[in-house]
Scaffold this motif. Structure first.
Motif, mmCIF file in Angstrom:
data_model
loop_
_atom_site.group_PDB
_atom_site.id
_atom_site.type_symbol
_atom_site.label_atom_id
_atom_site.label_comp_id
_atom_site.label_asym_id
_atom_site.label_seq_id
_atom_site.Cartn_x
_atom_site.Cartn_y
_atom_site.Cartn_z
ATOM 1 N N LYS A 216 1.264 -0.851 0.205
ATOM 2 C CA LYS A 216 -0.296 0.374 0.178
ATOM 3 C C LYS A 216 0.918 1.510 0.402
ATOM 4 O O LYS A 216 0.352 2.091 -0.155
ATOM 5 C CB LYS A 216 -0.898 -0.117 1.199
ATOM 6 C CG LYS A 216 -1.858 -1.264 1.390
ATOM 7 C CD LYS A 216 -2.423 -1.777 0.300
ATOM 8 C CE LYS A 216 -3.863 -0.225 0.064
ATOM 9 N NZ LYS A 216 -4.251 -0.319 -1.218
ATOM 10 N N GLY A 217 2.264 1.115 -0.011
ATOM 11 C CA GLY A 217 3.422 2.441 0.226
ATOM 12 C C GLY A 217 2.841 3.278 1.459
ATOM 13 O O GLY A 217 3.481 3.920 1.589
ATOM 14 N N TYR A 218 2.696 2.938 2.565
ATOM 15 C CA TYR A 218 2.321 3.222 3.971
ATOM 16 C C TYR A 218 3.506 3.574 3.995
ATOM 17 O O TYR A 218 4.664 2.454 3.854
ATOM 18 C CB TYR A 218 1.620 3.253 4.898
ATOM 19 C CG TYR A 218 0.016 2.510 4.545
ATOM 20 C CD1 TYR A 218 -0.618 3.669 3.341
ATOM 21 C CD2 TYR A 218 -0.890 1.661 4.329
ATOM 22 C CE1 TYR A 218 -1.877 3.841 2.991
ATOM 23 C CE2 TYR A 218 -2.381 1.653 4.003
ATOM 24 C CZ TYR A 218 -2.884 2.617 3.142
ATOM 25 O OH TYR A 218 -3.783 2.513 2.930
ATOM 26 N N GLY A 219 3.583 4.978 5.081
ATOM 27 C CA GLY A 219 4.992 4.915 6.008
ATOM 28 C C GLY A 219 5.095 4.584 7.004
ATOM 29 O O GLY A 219 4.042 4.215 6.749
ATOM 30 N N PRO A 220 6.244 4.527 8.660
ATOM 31 C CA PRO A 220 5.518 3.318 9.111
ATOM 32 C C PRO A 220 5.126 3.873 9.941
ATOM 33 O O PRO A 220 4.198 3.332 10.505
ATOM 34 C CB PRO A 220 6.885 4.220 9.856
ATOM 35 C CG PRO A 220 8.276 4.000 8.156
ATOM 36 C CD PRO A 220 7.336 5.330 7.750
ATOM 37 N N LEU A 221 4.243 5.242 10.487
ATOM 38 C CA LEU A 221 3.681 5.634 11.018
ATOM 39 C C LEU A 221 2.239 5.665 10.391
ATOM 40 O O LEU A 221 0.970 4.734 11.725
ATOM 41 C CB LEU A 221 3.630 7.353 11.285
ATOM 42 C CG LEU A 221 2.915 7.745 12.293
ATOM 43 C CD1 LEU A 221 2.465 7.256 13.608
ATOM 44 C CD2 LEU A 221 2.733 9.272 12.398
ATOM 45 N N GLU A 222 2.322 5.798 9.302
ATOM 46 C CA GLU A 222 0.639 5.612 8.774
ATOM 47 C C GLU A 222 0.019 4.059 8.993
ATOM 48 O O GLU A 222 -0.927 3.739 8.842
ATOM 49 C CB GLU A 222 0.777 5.253 7.528
ATOM 50 C CG GLU A 222 0.428 7.102 6.790
ATOM 51 C CD GLU A 222 0.907 7.610 5.429
ATOM 52 O OE1 GLU A 222 0.010 7.981 4.639
ATOM 53 O OE2 GLU A 222 1.942 6.972 4.317
ATOM 54 N N ALA A 223 1.243 3.414 8.402
ATOM 55 C CA ALA A 223 0.508 1.829 8.993
ATOM 56 C C ALA A 223 1.212 1.314 10.577
ATOM 57 O O ALA A 223 -0.238 0.204 10.137
ATOM 58 C CB ALA A 223 2.060 0.546 8.597
ATOM 59 N N GLY A 224 1.335 1.777 11.373
ATOM 60 C CA GLY A 224 1.104 1.482 12.317
ATOM 61 C C GLY A 224 -0.221 2.295 13.580
ATOM 62 O O GLY A 224 -0.442 1.271 13.906
ATOM 63 N N LEU A 225 -0.602 3.337 12.346
ATOM 64 C CA LEU A 225 -1.912 4.210 12.767
ATOM 65 C C LEU A 225 -3.218 3.155 12.055
ATOM 66 O O LEU A 225 -4.510 2.447 13.189
ATOM 67 C CB LEU A 225 -2.385 5.262 12.532
ATOM 68 C CG LEU A 225 -1.605 6.316 13.138
ATOM 69 C CD1 LEU A 225 -1.592 7.776 12.537
ATOM 70 C CD2 LEU A 225 -2.282 6.760 14.358
ATOM 71 N N ARG A 226 -2.587 2.436 11.331
ATOM 72 C CA ARG A 226 -3.710 1.761 10.124
ATOM 73 C C ARG A 226 -4.190 0.664 11.224
ATOM 74 O O ARG A 226 -4.999 -0.923 10.896
ATOM 75 C CB ARG A 226 -2.981 1.444 9.534
ATOM 76 C CG ARG A 226 -4.258 2.269 8.586
ATOM 77 C CD ARG A 226 -3.416 2.756 6.737
ATOM 78 N NE ARG A 226 -3.704 3.432 6.197
ATOM 79 C CZ ARG A 226 -3.642 4.466 6.103
ATOM 80 N NH1 ARG A 226 -2.864 5.138 7.009
ATOM 81 N NH2 ARG A 226 -4.222 5.799 5.592
ATOM 82 N N THR A 227 -3.255 0.189 12.543
ATOM 83 C CA THR A 227 -3.949 -1.276 12.942
ATOM 84 C C THR A 227 -4.323 -1.136 14.576
ATOM 85 O O THR A 227 -4.077 -1.981 15.840
ATOM 86 C CB THR A 227 -2.056 -1.762 13.786
ATOM 87 O OG1 THR A 227 -1.280 -1.234 15.017
ATOM 88 C CG2 THR A 227 -1.652 -2.010 12.235
ATOM 89 N N LEU A 228 -4.311 0.915 14.438
ATOM 90 C CA LEU A 228 -5.682 0.547 16.148
ATOM 91 C C LEU A 228 -6.192 0.447 16.186
ATOM 92 O O LEU A 228 -7.041 -0.286 17.380
ATOM 93 C CB LEU A 228 -4.862 2.416 15.868
ATOM 94 C CG LEU A 228 -5.279 3.346 17.354
ATOM 95 C CD1 LEU A 228 -4.381 2.923 18.323
ATOM 96 C CD2 LEU A 228 -5.347 4.563 16.669
ATOM 97 N N PRO A 229 -7.378 0.334 15.209
ATOM 98 C CA PRO A 229 -8.263 -0.285 15.603
ATOM 99 C C PRO A 229 -8.762 -1.524 15.816
ATOM 100 O O PRO A 229 -9.298 -1.769 17.023
ATOM 101 C CB PRO A 229 -9.102 -0.546 13.990
ATOM 102 C CG PRO A 229 -8.485 0.603 12.669
ATOM 103 C CD PRO A 229 -6.989 0.796 14.217
#
Length: 523
Positions: free
Chosen positions: A290-303
């Motif tokens: 998906k090309g997310y950065g580390p923070l974007e990837a981490g935030l998407r596990t928050l749910p």
């Protein structure tokens, strides 16, 4: 009353410290792969060196807590964890990082069983104990899920070493809180230490994990893979036999004669097998596909953490109302359904259209399994078994998680390495570049970035598509295992009731009746 709940908060924070380290490195793996020249097996070892040592020494950690006092071992573990974290942050090579990750697992094994053992000793009223255990279990799941978020935020601002430096201030807060509000405990009985059993368990678990992780590289039919699995099976068999025949085992195998205890421990192991394996896979999917950065990837596990936090108390309430059997079976089916949704994903799948719903189902399923099954386990123990029993409960989590990363990661690796070479060769990519791409999906993305402009997008799509194929194959394993666990729980948890198992643990020792309401002696 208030002091007990403050103590619970301090203990859960200590638990958070060591559980976050299970997954905080996941979003840093692509960066580590580049900086430390690590392939997929190297990345698996960065994750599994921690969980393997953690799992292998949890029984020892529980025993040491029983012998020397749980709070003393808790504080020792936190102090050692902080010291090794500084060494991990200073690592210059892949080997150094893997070694220090193992060191972190050693001290985490002192912390984790102590937290649950102290909770069961200070909460003596059944309803309060069930609530406290539910909070503890929820913290475990939430910590695993928020690790990528914290790691992603740190990597947005600092280097990958920051995921280890952050442990130092967290450890300082935990020590201060524990000294202030957590009482010391000493159990009624202390047994001799089983050093031979410890060595056999470490050999068995270590060889099993090593053989599964390296299987795709050696070949599954290679003598090293088959031999490692056979020796691991023999070592674990000898361990089980020894624990059944000695007077003071570090793991009381007879506990598993209680089908409620055995089924609950198995459900927790399966749930964390699926969870750890999925987070290992999905954080790479987010960044490589998906090309997310580390923070974007981490935030998407928050749910995952949010859903876990919301449904954990609901799961405990439902368990008391309808019994842990129904709730944990529902949990297994929810996790299986969540993984099944991943099977329809592709390189083009949207986060909000598909991925978040699959994660939410998995998180709800984990909440329905973790708290109720932990309560079943702890209700089956006598007070003097609190340390060893909580270590068994913790060990099921870590062994499950270790094997989840090893098995699902190895299935992915087998499909990816066998497929990406053929796809890139068809595009005319030189063999040297293809070999680099076979190391890991992030290496493949790097090859695509350096490819000529007329084929760079085709190379990237090929790498991503093969990775998704591997993801699908790995997830099928999780679908099957979680569904099978749900069916097993439906059978073996018959008669288990909320807050108390119906049948006592089989134990020939005098005074073996279950008496979970008697506290350990306070030092």
């Amino acid at each position: 009353m208030r002091t007990r709940w403050l103590a619970l908060a301090a203990l859960c924070f200590a638990e958070l410290l060591v559980m976050v380290d299970n997954t905080i490195v996941n979003v840093a793996l692509p960066t580590m792969a580049r900086d430390l020249d690590a392939g997929i097996s190297g990345l698996q070892w960065i994750v599994d060196a921690y969980t393997l040592v953690f799992a292998g020494l949890l029984l020892t950690g529980g025993y040491l807590g029983d012998r020397f006092g749980h709070r003393r071992m808790l504080l020792t573990g936190i102090a050692g964890f902080a010291a090794i974290s500084a060494l991990a942050a200073s690592s210059q090579t892949l080997g150094q990082l893997i070694a220090t990750r193992g060191g972190l697992g050693l001290f985490a094994a002192l912390v984790f069983p102590a937290t649950l053992a102290i909770i069961t000793s200070i909460f003596t009223e059944p309803k309060q104990r069930a609530a406290a255990v539910g909070i503890w279990a929820a913290t475990s799941g939430i910590a695993v899920a928020i690790g990528p978020v914290l790691g992603g935020w740190l990597l947005e601002h600092y280097s990958w070493s920051s995921v280890f430096w952050v442990n130092l201030p967290m450890a300082a807060v935990a020590v201060i809180a524990i000294v202030m509000v957590v009482p010391g405990t000493r159990p009624e009985a202390v047994s001799r230490f089983d050093a031979i059993g410890l060595v056999l368990s470490i050999i068995g678990l270590g060889l099993l994990t090593y053989s599964v992780i390296e299987g795709p590289h050696f070949g599954w039919a290679d003598l090293r893979t088959i031999g490692g699995l056979v020796v691991a099976g023999i070592a674990l068999g000898l361990f089980a036999r020894r624990e059944l025949t000695i007077a003071h085992p570090i793991l009381d195998i007879r506990l598993f004669a209680n089908r409620h205890f055995a089924a609950a421990a198995g459900m927790i192991s399966v749930a964390f097998f699926a969870l750890f394996g999925f987070i290992f896979l999905i954080t790479q999917f987010f960044q490589a596909v998906k090309g997310y950065g580390p923070l974007e990837a981490g935030l998407r596990t928050l749910p995952f953490a949010v859903v876990m936090a919301v449904f954990s108390p609901i799961a405990m309430a439902l368990s008391h109302r309808f019994g842990p059997r129904l709730v944990s079976v529902a949990g297994g089916l929810l996790m299986s359904g969540g993984f099944a949704l991943v099977e329809v994903s592709s390189r083009m799948s949207g986060y909000w259209e598909l991925i978040i719903w699959s994660m939410s189902l998995m998180a709800m399923g984990l909440a329905f399994i973790s708290g109720p099954c932990t309560q079943v386990i702890m209700d089956a123990l006598r007070p003097e078994q609190a340390g060893a029993g909580s270590a068994v409960n913790d060990t099921t989590r870590e062994i499950g998680g270790t094997l989840g990363v090893a098995v699902l990661g190895s299935v992915l690796t087998s499909v990816y390495t066998s497929g990406v070479g053929d796809r890139l060769s068809q595009l005319g990519v030189p063999r040297a570049a293809t070999t680099v791409a076979e190391d890991s999906v992030m290496a493949g993305i790097e090859v695509a970035a350096r490819a000529p402009s007329q084929i760079d997008q085709q190379v990237r799509f090929a790498v991503q598509d093969v990775f998704v194929d591997g993801l699908h194959s790995a997830v099928w394993v999780a679908v099957a295992i979680t569904a099978a666990a749900a069916l097993a729980a439906a059978y073996f948890l018959r008669g288990a009731v909320g807050g108390r198992t119906a049948a006592p643990v089989v134990d020939d020792a005098p005074g073996s009746e279950i008496d979970g309401d008697v506290p350990a002696r306070t030092a």
